[in-house]
Structures are given as C-alpha cells and as structure tokens.
Design a protein around this motif. Structure first.
Motif, mmCIF file in Angstrom:
data_model
loop_
_atom_site.group_PDB
_atom_site.id
_atom_site.type_symbol
_atom_site.label_atom_id
_atom_site.label_comp_id
_atom_site.label_asym_id
_atom_site.label_seq_id
_atom_site.Cartn_x
_atom_site.Cartn_y
_atom_site.Cartn_z
ATOM 1 N N ALA A 169 0.815 -1.216 0.000
ATOM 2 C CA ALA A 169 0.000 0.000 0.000
ATOM 3 C C ALA A 169 0.848 1.265 0.000
ATOM 4 N N GLY A 170 2.165 1.110 0.237
ATOM 5 C CA GLY A 170 3.020 2.277 0.382
ATOM 6 C C GLY A 170 3.787 2.641 -0.876
ATOM 7 N N ARG A 171 4.824 3.430 -0.702
ATOM 8 C CA ARG A 171 5.583 3.976 -1.831
ATOM 9 C C ARG A 171 6.264 2.888 -2.662
ATOM 10 N N HIS A 172 6.621 1.783 -2.022
ATOM 11 C CA HIS A 172 7.274 0.692 -2.746
ATOM 12 C C HIS A 172 6.278 -0.234 -3.441
ATOM 13 N N GLY A 173 4.997 -0.034 -3.184
ATOM 14 C CA GLY A 173 3.994 -1.024 -3.587
ATOM 15 C C GLY A 173 3.953 -1.322 -5.067
ATOM 16 N N GLY A 174 4.050 -0.273 -5.903
ATOM 17 C CA GLY A 174 3.963 -0.489 -7.336
ATOM 18 C C GLY A 174 5.055 -1.398 -7.853
ATOM 19 N N ALA A 175 6.261 -1.296 -7.271
ATOM 20 C CA ALA A 175 7.375 -2.137 -7.707
ATOM 21 C C ALA A 175 7.277 -3.546 -7.144
ATOM 22 N N ILE A 176 6.617 -3.712 -5.996
ATOM 23 C CA ILE A 176 6.515 -5.023 -5.356
ATOM 24 C C ILE A 176 5.428 -5.881 -5.993
ATOM 25 N N ARG A 177 4.386 -5.241 -6.550
ATOM 26 C CA ARG A 177 3.227 -5.992 -7.020
ATOM 27 C C ARG A 177 3.574 -7.050 -8.060
ATOM 28 N N ALA A 178 4.600 -6.799 -8.875
ATOM 29 C CA ALA A 178 4.962 -7.771 -9.916
ATOM 30 C C ALA A 178 5.317 -9.120 -9.316
ATOM 31 N N LEU A 179 5.816 -9.132 -8.063
ATOM 32 C CA LEU A 179 6.167 -10.397 -7.413
ATOM 33 C C LEU A 179 4.923 -11.213 -7.078
ATOM 34 N N GLY A 180 3.763 -10.575 -7.035
ATOM 35 C CA GLY A 180 2.543 -11.272 -6.660
ATOM 36 C C GLY A 180 1.573 -11.485 -7.794
ATOM 37 N N ILE A 181 1.958 -11.124 -9.014
ATOM 38 C CA ILE A 181 1.074 -11.341 -10.159
ATOM 39 C C ILE A 181 1.344 -12.718 -10.726
ATOM 40 N N ALA A 182 0.356 -13.581 -10.645
ATOM 41 C CA ALA A 182 0.530 -14.977 -11.039
ATOM 42 C C ALA A 182 1.083 -15.081 -12.454
#
Length: 297
Positions: A169-182
């Motif tokens: 949900a924070g500033r790093h979130g956009g970069a982290i989301r790729a790790l959780g996209i199936a």
C-alpha cells in the motif's frame, strides 16, 4: 514505558546477533542487522527484500545506480540483483540497525488478488524511500510479539501479512506488485533463480531453466537479464564467487578448497575471476580482512 521500534531492535540484536551482525527472529525471513563500525564493501545477490533502517547509514549500489540512505529510510531490492553495499555510519554507542524483511511471493500474491487490479510499476530493482508510519507501526507490533511466545503461533502469520500489506500500500507497492502477479515474468524468472541458487556449484543447464520459467531459451535469456541485470551464466558465476569469498573470509577455507567447493576446476581461473569481481586476488583479500579485524580489535 512502551519501547519504540529502535529500542526493541537494539535490545534484541544486542543479545542475539551472530558474528556476522545478523540477529535472526522467530519470523521466517525477518532479521535485524547490527554493526558497531563502518564496514568494508559487501557483495551479495540478495533475494527480494525490504530493509527498514532504524539507525546509522549505508550505501548500496547495483550497476551504475547507487543510494546513500539512513535512519527513517527503507531500501527495496525488488529482484535477485547483484549489489555492493557498505555501512557508512555506525559506532559502538549508536550501531547501524536495520530490520530486514525478505518478501514472501505467496503472501504478496494473495494480497494482490484481494486488493484488485491496482497497477504495478516497472522500475529499477533498487529503490530507497522514506519509511511510512503504517509500515513502522506494523514492524513494531511484529517485534513486540517476540516477548509474547505464547501468542507467536497465533499472531505471527497475520502480522507478517499486515507488514506485507503496508509495503504493497506504500511507496514501494507499485514495484513489489509484480512479485505477486501470477505467472508474471518476475515470478517465472524467480523459479529459475531458485534452481540456480540451489545448484550453483553444478553445471548450468539453460534448457532446464527456460523450461522452469515456461519460456523459449531466447525469451528466457532476455527476461532473465531484464529482471536480474545479468545473464544466467553471469548470475551463477557471481553466486559462486560470493559464496567462495564467504568461505575464505568467514571460515578460513583454503583458496583451492573454496574454488573447488563452488564448482571451479581451475584455481587459476577462479583467482582471475575473483580478482575481476572483488578488485584483488583471494590471498590479498584474506590478508586485508585479517588486517581490518586486527585494527578493530
């Protein structure tokens, strides 16, 4: 008086840090780094992680990108990339302290599904941002649980999940989301990276890695380099050399033994590639490390 995040991390790491300055916690993938003096250059290929700096300062670089950061900042390493780091501010009275959280793709994937189709942002694999208060509060609740062992098995999972939520949900979130996209490229390359990590001392079979990533060999090479900044062979070579250096400096392993343990048949080739990566041959590196330890004693 209620302890702050810094106070708990300082107290716990002072009691539990090993000779490398790492204090493991009861939470999988969560540790506290404690150093009482500036460090030499440290080489690693880290798994995706976030380091929440609580005290002191550090410099981290990958390729031509480098960051200087300190207390109040969070470092994100969003993929398995090679880094060179150095703790730049630390004393016995005010040690360098950071809370390191290895990102759990399973938790992230579940949260991505629940939070819907928010965007992910392709970006540098290394980022530094100010630490948000929600993330610091979640980290504080997590560390407070250490002193409540009866509550650990009940609350550990949900607090780790909350910590990941605030990262997303924070500033790093956009970069982290790729790790959780199936089945994203990041996830598929991650499967190949895990295979290399598990068998780095053996021969590199690119066809097996490409199959694990469900890609053609040419596509696999392109996406592997995009995610890690290295080719598969370069990635394996750096893993070998970093592990050999750890064995030499931390365990006192003989040079030839370390070379063979990580998969080199030729000590001459090992010495040449070691010098290219670390800036000096292994024998001199060991002598320099010994000199630094004696100076610090």
């Amino acid at each position: 008086m209620t302890e702050t995040l810094l106070q708990i991390a300082s107290r716990y790491s002072a009691a539990h840090a090993d000779d490398k300055g790492i204090a493991s916690t009861p939470f999988a993938g969560v540790s506290i780094i404690r150093e009482t003096a500036p460090s030499a250059l440290l080489y690693a290929i880290s798994r995706p992680l976030v380091a929440i700096v609580l005290q002191g300062a550090k410099r981290v670089a990958t390729g031509r990108t480098s960051f200087d950061f300190g207390a109040g900042d969070s470092l994100l390493i969003a993929s398995d990339v090679p880094t060179v780091s150095q703790i730049t501010r630390a004393t016995a009275a005010a040690p360098y302290l950071s809370l390191v959280v290895e990102l759990d793709p399973t938790i992230i994937e579940g949260l991505v599904v629940e939070t819907g189709s928010l965007p992910f942002i392709p970006s540098r694999p290394l980022r530094v941002e100010p630490t948000e208060q929600e993330l610091a509060d979640a980290a504080l609740r997590l560390l407070r649980l250490i002193d409540r062992p009866s509550a650990l098995p009940i609350l550990r999972g949900q607090l780790l999940r909350e910590l990941h939520y605030w990262l997303l949900a924070g500033r790093h979130g956009g970069a982290i989301r790729a790790l959780g996209i199936a089945d994203s490229h990041a996830q598929r390359i991650g499967r190949a990276v895990a295979i290399i990590r598990a068998g780095y001392a053996g021969p590199l079979r690119v066809d097996r890695l490409a199959k694990a990533a469900a890609m053609s060999p040419s596509a696999f090479h392109a996406h592997f380099r995009s995610v890690t900044s290295l080719t598969p062979l370069q990635f394996q070579k750096q893993l070998r050399l970093i592990e050999a250096r750890r064995a030499l400096l931390a365990d006192g392993t003989q040079i030839a033994t370390a070379a063979h343990q990580v998969g080199y048949e030729s000590v001459t080739q090992f010495t040449r590639e070691y010098s290219r990566l670390f800036g000096m041959p292994p024998g001199r590196d060991m002598r320099e490390a010994k000199r630094r330890m004696e100076s610090a004693a």
